[in-house]
Scaffold this motif. Structure first.
Motif, mmCIF file in Angstrom:
data_model
loop_
_atom_site.group_PDB
_atom_site.id
_atom_site.type_symbol
_atom_site.label_atom_id
_atom_site.label_comp_id
_atom_site.label_asym_id
_atom_site.label_seq_id
_atom_site.Cartn_x
_atom_site.Cartn_y
_atom_site.Cartn_z
ATOM 1 N N ARG A 264 0.830 -1.217 0.000
ATOM 2 C CA ARG A 264 0.000 0.000 0.000
ATOM 3 C C ARG A 264 0.852 1.249 0.000
ATOM 4 N N TRP A 265 2.103 1.134 0.383
ATOM 5 C CA TRP A 265 2.948 2.307 0.595
ATOM 6 C C TRP A 265 3.662 2.721 -0.689
ATOM 7 N N CYS A 266 3.865 4.031 -0.795
ATOM 8 C CA CYS A 266 4.726 4.600 -1.834
ATOM 9 C C CYS A 266 5.665 5.578 -1.136
ATOM 10 N N LEU A 267 6.947 5.277 -1.148
ATOM 11 C CA LEU A 267 7.957 6.122 -0.501
ATOM 12 C C LEU A 267 8.639 6.953 -1.576
ATOM 13 N N ILE A 268 8.555 8.274 -1.400
ATOM 14 C CA ILE A 268 8.960 9.198 -2.449
ATOM 15 C C ILE A 268 10.433 9.572 -2.326
ATOM 16 N N HIS A 269 11.131 9.526 -3.436
ATOM 17 C CA HIS A 269 12.533 9.934 -3.649
ATOM 18 C C HIS A 269 13.512 8.825 -3.257
ATOM 19 N N CYS A 270 13.705 8.600 -1.962
ATOM 20 C CA CYS A 270 14.607 7.521 -1.516
ATOM 21 C C CYS A 270 15.995 7.659 -2.140
ATOM 22 N N THR A 271 16.441 8.877 -2.339
ATOM 23 C CA THR A 271 17.720 9.129 -3.004
ATOM 24 C C THR A 271 18.908 9.058 -2.059
ATOM 25 N N GLN A 272 18.651 8.948 -0.751
ATOM 26 C CA GLN A 272 19.744 8.874 0.231
ATOM 27 C C GLN A 272 19.546 7.623 1.092
ATOM 28 N N MET A 273 19.671 6.448 0.451
ATOM 29 C CA MET A 273 19.530 5.186 1.170
ATOM 30 C C MET A 273 20.796 4.352 0.999
ATOM 31 N N THR A 274 21.144 3.608 2.011
ATOM 32 C CA THR A 274 22.254 2.663 1.921
ATOM 33 C C THR A 274 21.831 1.437 1.107
ATOM 34 N N ILE A 302 21.015 10.416 -6.428
ATOM 35 C CA ILE A 302 20.652 9.380 -7.393
ATOM 36 C C ILE A 302 20.101 8.169 -6.655
ATOM 37 N N PHE A 303 18.920 7.753 -7.039
ATOM 38 C CA PHE A 303 18.310 6.548 -6.484
ATOM 39 C C PHE A 303 19.104 5.319 -6.921
ATOM 40 N N ASN A 304 19.223 4.352 -6.029
ATOM 41 C CA ASN A 304 19.972 3.135 -6.331
ATOM 42 C C ASN A 304 19.093 2.187 -7.141
ATOM 43 N N GLY A 305 18.827 2.589 -8.394
ATOM 44 C CA GLY A 305 17.844 1.889 -9.212
ATOM 45 C C GLY A 305 18.252 0.502 -9.637
ATOM 46 N N THR A 306 19.510 0.319 -10.007
ATOM 47 C CA THR A 306 19.923 -1.009 -10.467
ATOM 48 C C THR A 306 19.860 -2.016 -9.327
ATOM 49 N N ARG A 307 20.285 -1.621 -8.143
ATOM 50 C CA ARG A 307 20.233 -2.542 -7.011
ATOM 51 C C ARG A 307 18.783 -2.836 -6.622
ATOM 52 N N PHE A 308 17.950 -1.802 -6.591
ATOM 53 C CA PHE A 308 16.544 -1.972 -6.222
ATOM 54 C C PHE A 308 15.847 -2.896 -7.213
ATOM 55 N N GLN A 338 21.654 6.307 -13.679
ATOM 56 C CA GLN A 338 22.324 5.051 -13.366
ATOM 57 C C GLN A 338 23.584 4.877 -14.222
ATOM 58 N N ARG A 339 23.497 5.252 -15.495
ATOM 59 C CA ARG A 339 24.646 5.133 -16.396
ATOM 60 C C ARG A 339 25.783 6.055 -15.961
ATOM 61 N N LEU A 340 25.438 7.284 -15.582
ATOM 62 C CA LEU A 340 26.478 8.237 -15.180
ATOM 63 C C LEU A 340 27.166 7.797 -13.899
ATOM 64 N N ARG A 341 26.390 7.272 -12.958
ATOM 65 C CA ARG A 341 26.982 6.821 -11.696
ATOM 66 C C ARG A 341 27.888 5.609 -11.904
ATOM 67 N N ASP A 342 27.442 4.665 -12.729
ATOM 68 C CA ASP A 342 28.127 3.375 -12.855
ATOM 69 C C ASP A 342 29.010 3.274 -14.092
ATOM 70 N N LEU A 343 29.048 4.337 -14.929
ATOM 71 C CA LEU A 343 29.824 4.312 -16.173
ATOM 72 C C LEU A 343 29.410 3.114 -17.029
#
Length: 455
Positions: A264-274, A302-308, A338-343
């Motif tokens: 049910r939850w939507c957590l917005i941004h999450c750009t500063q997560m381990t 930057i959201f950790n999209g590839t890991r998520f 994601q491309r810029l962060r991970d080259l």
């Protein structure tokens, strides 16, 4: 009954050619099957129209006004926020309705079919409630009706100016409620939503762990047995540090330890997560609500999209501050971050699906989940939130399947290609133009003429 003929369409079973989609009078898809000789509308490419899962409509009116550097040595989200508060102090209910109608019209012209409006501008200047407590929420509903967009209204609880529970000041006072007054406002707003349209829905939005204290969060969640729950989470480094200092844990860590976060939850941004927090959030089934254009504009991170994604996490996209309303640019910016962060390249693609396909599928499904709206699929029974595109453009060159989606996202093909949009069967965009564009723009321009834009 409306009949759409599509040369190609993205369905739950994959790409299908020469498809007919029937929409019944309730606004739902009645049937999907082979084309017949009868059609009300023909499109080259038919897609499920996504839900924009995070919007602050009023901020559209200040787009372009905060790009000069202020007196601070390093401009940041926090300097932008002070400017935003100064701007919103001027806004009347009529202004809010006109701005929101324009924003919602622009969303439809960008291919969205619905919006989850994270609405926190509740009161008059200095925080004085209107005689009609839910006046501003009702103006959002009225604007959505003008534009014909699907709506999930998310009234926002905002209690404090920070984790230290300091009083709201300046423009923040227009947001403020204690839990009891908020729940009364929520109940009034719900009446307006349910009276407006059968596809409209309600949700709940505790603003953030900075603005809502633990007792307040528990109190309002206890009254929300159903419907979406949205919250800002871990957007800025300073926010993470403040929450950790006062609650003894980082925002994602504290929330997951203290509340049963689920689908049910939507957590917005999450750009500063381990990494550990990223994995834990993915496991809950909650949607990560990403707003890449706003996050870029504000320097959120930057959201950790590839890991998520690797952990099976659900994502959707929203336009947040509405500095630019472009669904395909949101998707492209997410992938490019994601491309810029991970080259790397094709960071979110999979072996069987291209990058554009992965992004579109994820945004369609995640937006539907976050909005509590049965959309995101071209299938019988779903609301008919649909977007039709032409493929005879210089950017698409008649491409098909995933290649057509990639061209819409990465080759700048979206704006020229969009032709038709339906929201719960309401045919609101035709030939790329909203059916009430002239009237909505004229009203918006009149309201803007009275505002001071030197902020």
């Amino acid at each position: 009954m409306q009949i759409i003929h599509a040369g190609q369409a993205l369905t739950p079973d994959g790409w299908q050619d020469d498809l007919a989609v029937a929409i019944d009078d309730s606004g739902r898809i009645a049937a999907v099957g082979p084309q017949s000789s009868i059609a009300d509308t023909r499109v080259d490419l038919l897609l499920p129209a996504p839900l924009n899962l995070h919007s602050h409509a009023f901020q559209r009116a200040m787009a372009g006004l905060t790009e000069a550097r202020g007196p601070d040595p390093r401009d940041s989200f926090w300097t932008w926020r002070r400017l935003m508060y100064r701007f919103l102090d001027q806004l009347s209910p009529d202004d809010i309705e006109a701005i929101a109608a324009l924003v919602f019209m622009e969303m439809l012209e960008a291919g969205y079919g619905a919006v989850a409006e994270f609405h926190y501008l509740h009161h008059a200047a200095c925080g004085t409630p209107y005689d009609n407590l839910s006046e501003m929420s009702q103006r959002i509903v009225a604007a959505a009706m003008q534009a014909g967009i699907g709506l999930t209204l998310l009234p926002v609880l905002y209690q404090h100016g920070g984790c230290d529970r300091r009083a709201l000041a300046g423009g923040q006072r227009r947001f403020g409620n204690d839990p009891d007054r908020f729940l009364a406002l929520q109940a009034e707003a719900a009446q307006a939503v349910h009276a407006a349209a059968s596809d409209y829905a309600m949700g709940l939005a505790p603003h953030s762990l900075r603005a809502v204290d633990p007792d307040g969060l528990t109190a309002v969640l206890g009254q929300a047995a159903t419907g979406p729950v949205h919250m800002h989470l871990a957007e800025q480094v300073a926010e993470v540090d403040e929450v950790h200092a006062h609650l003894g844990a980082r925002p994602a860590e504290w929330l997951l330890a203290n509340h049963p976060v689920d689908a049910r939850w939507c957590l917005i941004h999450c750009t500063q997560m381990t990494g550990t927090e990223t994995d834990a959030l993915a496991a809950t089934g909650a949607v990560a609500g990403l707003c890449p254009l706003t996050e870029s504009n504000l320097g959120d991170g930057i959201f950790n999209g590839t890991r998520f994604a690797g952990q099976g996490g659900a994502i959707g996209v929203g336009s947040d501050s509405n500095v630019q309303i472009s669904f395909f640019e949101e998707l492209k910016t997410l992938e490019y971050s994601q491309r810029l962060r991970d080259l790397s390249r094709a960071a979110l693609a999979t072996e069987g699906r291209s990058t554009g396909r992965v992004l579109y599928d994820a945004a369609a499904a995640g937006g539907a989940q976050a909005g509590g709206r049965d959309v995101g699929r071209i299938a019988p029974g779903a609301w008919a939130d649909l977007a039709g595109y032409r493929t005879d453009t210089a950017q698409l060159c008649g491409r098909r399947g995933d290649a057509a989606l990639d061209s819409l996202v990465f080759a700048g093909g979206g704006p020229a290609a969009l032709r038709e949009v339906w929201s719960a069967g309401r045919h609101v965009v035709t030939r790329g133009r909203h059916i009430h564009r002239d009237a909505i723009v004229a009203t918006y321009m009149r309201r803007m003429a009275r505002l001071e834009t030197d902020i």
